[in-house]
Structures are given as structure tokens and as C-alpha cells.
Design a protein around this motif. Sequence first.
Motif, PDB file in Angstrom:
ATOM      1  N   UNK A  19       0.831  -1.206   0.000  1.00  8.42           N
ATOM      2  CA  UNK A  19       0.000   0.000   0.000  1.00  8.42           C
ATOM      3  C   UNK A  19       0.866   1.258   0.000  1.00  8.42           C
ATOM      4  N   UNK A  20       1.931   1.243   0.796  1.00  7.59           N
ATOM      5  CA  UNK A  20       2.854   2.377   0.833  1.00  7.59           C
ATOM      6  C   UNK A  20       3.498   2.589  -0.534  1.00  7.59           C
ATOM      7  N   UNK A  21       3.963   1.517  -1.140  1.00  2.01           N
ATOM      8  CA  UNK A  21       4.613   1.620  -2.448  1.00  2.01           C
ATOM      9  C   UNK A  21       3.639   2.112  -3.516  1.00  2.01           C
ATOM     10  N   UNK A  22       2.381   1.681  -3.417  1.00  3.43           N
ATOM     11  CA  UNK A  22       1.383   2.140  -4.384  1.00  3.43           C
ATOM     12  C   UNK A  22       1.181   3.645  -4.310  1.00  3.43           C
ATOM     13  N   UNK A  58       9.606  -3.529  -3.928  1.00  6.23           N
ATOM     14  CA  UNK A  58       8.275  -3.611  -4.537  1.00  6.23           C
ATOM     15  C   UNK A  58       8.199  -2.751  -5.794  1.00  6.23           C
ATOM     16  N   UNK A  59       8.902  -1.613  -5.780  1.00  5.50           N
ATOM     17  CA  UNK A  59       8.831  -0.681  -6.901  1.00  5.50           C
ATOM     18  C   UNK A  59       9.736  -1.061  -8.076  1.00  5.50           C
ATOM     19  N   UNK A  60      10.459  -2.182  -7.957  1.00  5.73           N
ATOM     20  CA  UNK A  60      11.280  -2.606  -9.089  1.00  5.73           C
ATOM     21  C   UNK A  60      10.410  -2.836 -10.309  1.00  5.73           C
ATOM     22  N   UNK A  61      10.906  -2.437 -11.423  1.00  5.57           N
ATOM     23  CA  UNK A  61      10.083  -2.534 -12.648  1.00  5.57           C
ATOM     24  C   UNK A  61       9.729  -3.975 -12.984  1.00  5.57           C
ATOM     25  N   UNK A  62      10.592  -4.932 -12.529  1.00 13.24           N
ATOM     26  CA  UNK A  62      10.321  -6.328 -12.866  1.00 13.24           C
ATOM     27  C   UNK A  62       9.767  -7.103 -11.681  1.00 13.24           C
ATOM     28  N   UNK A  63       9.261  -6.383 -10.685  1.00 16.70           N
ATOM     29  CA  UNK A  63       8.764  -7.075  -9.497  1.00 16.70           C
ATOM     30  C   UNK A  63       7.513  -7.866  -9.822  1.00 16.70           C
ATOM     31  N   UNK A  64       7.366  -8.952  -9.116  1.00  9.58           N
ATOM     32  CA  UNK A  64       6.201  -9.793  -9.280  1.00  9.58           C
ATOM     33  C   UNK A  64       5.271  -9.592  -8.093  1.00  9.58           C
TER      34      UNK A  64
END
Length: 882
Positions: free
Chosen positions: A571-574, A619-625
Motif C-alpha cells: 500500500x505504501x509503495x502504491x 516492490x517498486x522494481x520494474x520487474x517485481x512480481x
Amino acid sequence: MSINELLPASIRVPARLPLPVPRSGVAGEARRALQSWLGDLDRALAQAFAEGMAAGELIALRSAAIDNLLGHVWIACLGEARGVALFATGGYGRGRLFPQSDVDLLILVDHVEPGRGRALEQFLATLWDIGLKIGSAVRDAAQCRELAVADLSVFTSLMDARRIAGDASMATVVESILTAPEIWPARAYLAARMAERDARHARFDDTTYQLEPNLKDGPGGLRTLDALRWMARRLLGESGFEGLVGRGWLDPSERDTLLQSEATLWRIRYALHLEAGRPEERLLFDYQRALARRLGFQDEHSSNLGVEQFMQSYFQAATQVERLGVQLTERFDELFDDPDDRQRLTPDFESRAGRLTLIDPELFIRRPQALIEIFVVRQTWPQVVGLAAETMRRIHQAIAHHGEALAGCPAVLAALMALLRQGPTAVDVLWRMNRFGLLTAILPPLGRVFGRMQYDLFHVYTVDEHTMRVLRNVARFAEPAAAQDFPLAHQLVTRLAKPELLLLAALFHDIAKGRGGDHSVLGEMDAREFCRLAGLEAEDADLVAWLVRWHLLMSATAQRQDITDPQVVQRFANEVMDWERLDHLYLLTVADIIGTSARLWNSWKDRLLRDLYTSAHYVLRSDSEATPHASVRVQSAREQALDRLQSEGLDPASITAVWKDFPAASFLRHKLPQICQQTRAILARDGATPVVDVQPLSVRGCTDLFVYAEDRPGLFAAITAVLDRRRFTVLEARILNSPRGLALDTFLLLDADTQAPATMERAAELRAAIEQALHQPASAKPAQRNLSRHQKYFQSPPRIAFSSMGRLTQLALVCSDRPGLLAAVAQAFEEAGVNVHDARIATFGERVEDFFLVSGRDQAALNLATQESLLHAVLARLGRRR
């Protein structure tokens, strides 16, 4: 003229002093009459103050009245004795006597003789008997001279000395000391006064903006005004500000500002003496609300209390005194400069004896952006030690001349942005600009929080001072030493592509406080408007505005939520959305916390924010799953812990046996080093319970306490009572249970006194105390301690709310802090038959925000009846009733 002739008819002193009989002494009946007269005087003056009479008039009236009283007693005790005289010194010597001020006296004698000594003793004893607070010294001419040579304060007291009674010829003794060229010549006197000022200000952290300021000795206090007059008299022979205007050392507006500020400080000090009933000089929280009411300040709304308006009036007056005091002292110091020491630095500025001056006196009027440029030059040239006094005056005059136009001037805004683009090195320039009032002229919203305090124990500084400290923290992160003290902040700040955006966010993050709305929302609007005027690109303006709007997001998430929960981090990362925002928000958050109060920063918060940053960055990595399922994360944590423990030579079968008592939450909520340490501690006891393990400095940046024991009602209360008695602050508690009824309780702690992790000795003592408590059938009671002086003035009713959290219930408690709070709440849980599963403990100054996950004894969520019972129990333990 008598006191009765000066006071309004409705409040005149009812009795006059009787005529004294020389050398007759003051008999008991006469002393009682004098005491009554003195009481009538003080009551009449207090009433006059309540009816609006100026404090300056009242302190002069009291001084004149005490002159009459002392003269009366002097005649009665010494008559017209030759070779002895009575002088007023200190504030009384200057003709200013506040309600509770000491009456400072110097008795000057040509020689000591037995009869005279007895008469002087009778004189002083009478003054004490009738209720005056006397500060006295009896000296002959030689003693006076010797002490004046050795002690600046004694020499200065003679400058204020004023004869009240006795032999008039004794005044020549004082005059001979003051005019002796070898005693404190002008240059030596100035240097000593400046050294005394610096030492005095250092006691107050070199800032006017203390939330409990000393209005006499603090920066910008009444002592500053006294010192200016002393220096003027010693260097120029002028005893007042009016004479300085006539000689061109002050202009009329500067004189008026000093006198108006002095009148404000006098009024506050007069009210403080009446309120405290003693010679108090500190604006303590104990008195601030009462003083605000006494002086007519009223609450506007919850964000603009009367007490905050009152304190803002003090800070505004003190700041004006401090600014003009520095300026005038510099003018005095320039008397001794070498006029031939000149160096041209730029086409517009030159250095004279190390002081920055203007080539063209009208520069700031012609080119207002030069107001910023001069501070940049001041920073750039190492041989420049400061600004010339005339330059300071020109700056103040130009700010007044341009007024509101500075805020919208494209050239000024361009110069400010050019400065900000220098990054952290710009902060010292901004700080100096702020001290001159230039920054608030360019950013009018900043002027609205100038001197604005927040009436709580969380914010140590006024809003504008806090803002400057946040900026200084940003600059501090860029220093080489920060690589060790703030490694992540140092890494991030040195790689910012546009450091000016972070500085702008720091400038605007609290700029809207006191307006009655959400200061983050209102501040975002101010930030967007400035960015528009300054011509920032849309994406840069969006970043600045977002940081201002969400500057509290990271600290609130880290301290009030469980950041080991992937959903919390998600939620924080979003909300953050990208790495650039995350980097800036982390830097602003850390700078903001330290700038609020250095005591708020500790190793636990450091680790907490770094953990949240790292988790969100992942979490904010572009390739995160997507976040792995809980069972997958549990299995991964078990495998990593098993590999580490096996590498240490521990038996895999024994490890697995221990883990049969570890619920899945142990692997989800604890870090790998904690899981391994808990396993080691249990294995070291070979299956015996209880196990109490204390790690003084853990991976979480605090002290870890792990308790593995047979579960029982009141276990949480027993442990927290010991922690309270041993003076540990609980930051977080995780209460887990094994399938076979064992408790696995983890507490994160700091030393309550030092806010640091425990020492080895303290950790060993805590372990023994917990083990002893676990072997006792009943819970220990929390220690009984009184509220601190500060805490008792910031008490508010507790607020308790329940919410459903699946099979558990969350209890949110917001209340005023007090000693033993957590232990008292734990006792309430025991009384209501409630089990605790998790606790998040957060303290913000005097306010506590605690969150507990609880259940009934049946391990189910609380029903309404149990909630009501728990509510009553908590309120009773906190001394409240519904």
C-alpha cells in the motif's frame, strides 16, 4: 511626584508614609505600617496593570515608590550620616522594578566604624522584615575599584548606579571609577560584552525559538537591550536609543522597533511575575496558557490557540531585538576597524576589514535580486567574516521598500532558484537570509509561521525554526561524516539530480500550519503556486507538491503499521509510485524527524525507516512480481534460517523440533537474525522453560527481549510491569503462541532515560528480573511515578476505538503519555480477560498512539460485552471514568 499622584484615583495607595525620625530606627508598629503600605502599593499596581496601564509606566512607578520607602528607612536608621550613601543598582538602578524583582543596592562607605555597621544592619533587616527582596553589597571606594577592574558585571552595575539617599559626595567615587581610562577601555569593554553575549546565548542553543524561552537572558531578551545601552554609553557616551538616533547610529524606525519590542517584553515579564508570584524569567509551559488569558489572547480555532498567538507575539518581539542587536553591535565593533583594509570582490560588493559592503548604496533598490546575491557572496569569499552594519541596514530598508513585490519579482525568484540549485551548500545562505527576514519576504506564507509555536511536547521549536533545522539536516546528509552516521541518507542525497526540489519541499512542508485546515493539503497549494511563479517544469512542480502533501506518510507508516506485513508495504509503495519519490520522501522524513527534536531520533527509528525504504524499493522494481503467498514466504524463511544454523554446527533435527512450537507468524514477522537467535536460545536450554534471551543491540537497532515460556493469563502484564520498573521503553511487542500452549513473546526496547539500546550490564539485569517474575504466580504491579512537570500540563482524555481484524480485534489507544502507561494498560487487559497478540507503541511528545491486536481467552475476536469491559478497565487504570 508621589505614587498616588501618578496612579488612577480608583487604585491609589490608601496610606502615605509617615515622616521618619532621624536615627530613631523603625519600631515594630512602624514596620507593620510600612509592610502594609508596600502591600497596598503592589496591589494597586497589579490592578492598574489589569486595567491596561503600560508595564513601562508601572515599573517606573514602583521604582519611584521604593525610592521613597528606602529613603524613609535610611533616615530612620542612619539620619544624615556623612561618608555613607545608598545606591540603586541593576534594573532598579535603571529605574525599572518589576513586581517580583530583587531590589539591588550598593552601600558605599568611606570607612567602616562600629556604630555605622549596626545602623546598616538595622537598615537592611528592616527592609527584609517589611517584605522587600534585597540584594545588597557594602563596599568602600578601594573595594569598589578593585572589583570593577576584575569583574565586568561589577563595572557595569556601577554604570547603572543611582544614588537614593545618604552623602551626595559619595557619587564622585562611582564617577571616578567609570571615567578612569585604564578601567575597561572602550575596545576591551566591547570585546568582553560580546564574549558574555555569546556565552549566554550558547546556554540557550543560540536560538530565540525555545518553546520555554528565558525572556530576560535568552537571545533577543531584555538583557540584549540592556547590553546595547551599556555599550552605547561606554563607547559613545550615549545612555539611550534616542541619542543614537541623533548621531546616526540608529534610524527612527529602528529605534521605534526596539522600543516597541521592549514594551512587549516588559508587558510579558510584568504579567509573568504576577502569575508566578516569584521572580520567574522563563516562559514555562506552567504559565503560558494563563499568561495568554491574562493578556487577552483568545483561541481562534484548534490550530491557532490563544497561547500560540501569545507566544508568537513574544517570538516576534525577541527576534526584532536580536536582529537589531546584532546590527548595532556590529556598528560598535566597526569603530575599531582599519579604514584602509579594503578589497573589491565583485562589481557590486567590496570587503572592508572583512565586512561586506556595497559599492552603490542604492543597489538593492535598483536590483532587488542583489539581496540574494550578497548572501551568496558572503558564503563564497572566505575572507568575508560578516556584513557591515550599514549593509545590514540597507538590507532591512530594501525589504521594507519592496514589500510584497519581492514575492512576485521574476528576477528575485530566478536568483532564489539559482541558489537552491547549488544543493546542500545553499542551506547556510538560506539560514542567513531568514535571519534578516529576507526569506519570509520572498515566501510570504513562511512569514505567517514566523515565531509560531505548537503547544505540545512533540515540537521543540517554532515552525520557522524547525523548517531551518530540516534544511540544515538535508545539508548535513551531504557531509562526509554522514556516510557513517546516516549512510542511506548520504548515499541518496549525493545522487539527487535536482537537489533544489528537496530543498523546496523542506521549505514548504510545514508552511501552512496554524491556518485551521490540513497543513499538508494547504501547503501543497502554496508549493504549487510558488513553483508556477518560479517557472518550474510541470513534473518538478508535481514532485515538490507531492512531497509536501505526503511528507508524513513514511513516518506514519513505519511507526503506526506493521512494515513486516507485505500488504502494508505494498500500500505504501502504491502511494509512492516510483523510486524518485521514495528517495526524496526518505530524505525529507529523516530530516523532519530530527528537526522536530533530536531526542526523537534513535537507532530503532533509523532501522525502521531504512527497512521500509528497502522493502518499498524492492516492490517498486520494474520487474517485481506479485507478493509471494504467505506459505511460500514461510518456507523460504525456514530454509534460510536452517542453512545459517546448520553452518554454525547445530543439529538439523534439533532445529526442526524447536520449530514445531514456532507458528507461521514467527517466520513471517521476524527477521532472519531474530529467528536464528531465538532458536539458539531455546536449544541452549535443552528444552527447559522459561527461556529469557536479551540481545542488547539487535538487527532492529534496539534491544530485543525474547520470552519463551508456558503461557498463562497476565503474562504480558507481568513482563511489561518489569520493563516499567527497570525503565525500558517498549517500541513494539509481538505475542505469539505455539500449538502446545507456549508463549513466544518478543519485545523491542530502548532505555527510557537515554533512548539508546541497553548496555550489557542493563541487559543482564533485565534478564534476571524477567526470569524472577516468570517464577512468581502473580503479576508484579507497575511502579508508581508522578507525571513530569511538562506532562501534567499536556493531559487530554484518552480515546479508545475497536475495529475488527479477522479473528482478532484491534484496540487503538490515543492518550497523553505518563509513566508506566503500557504496564497499566497491560493490567487492564488481564482484568478484562483479554489476550494480547501484537502491540505497536508510538509516542509523539506528550501524545501516545498505541495499537494492540487482542482476543478473548477463547482466542476469538472480542464480543461487545468484552469490549465494554475492557474499555472500563483501561479508563480506570488511566484514572478516567466514562
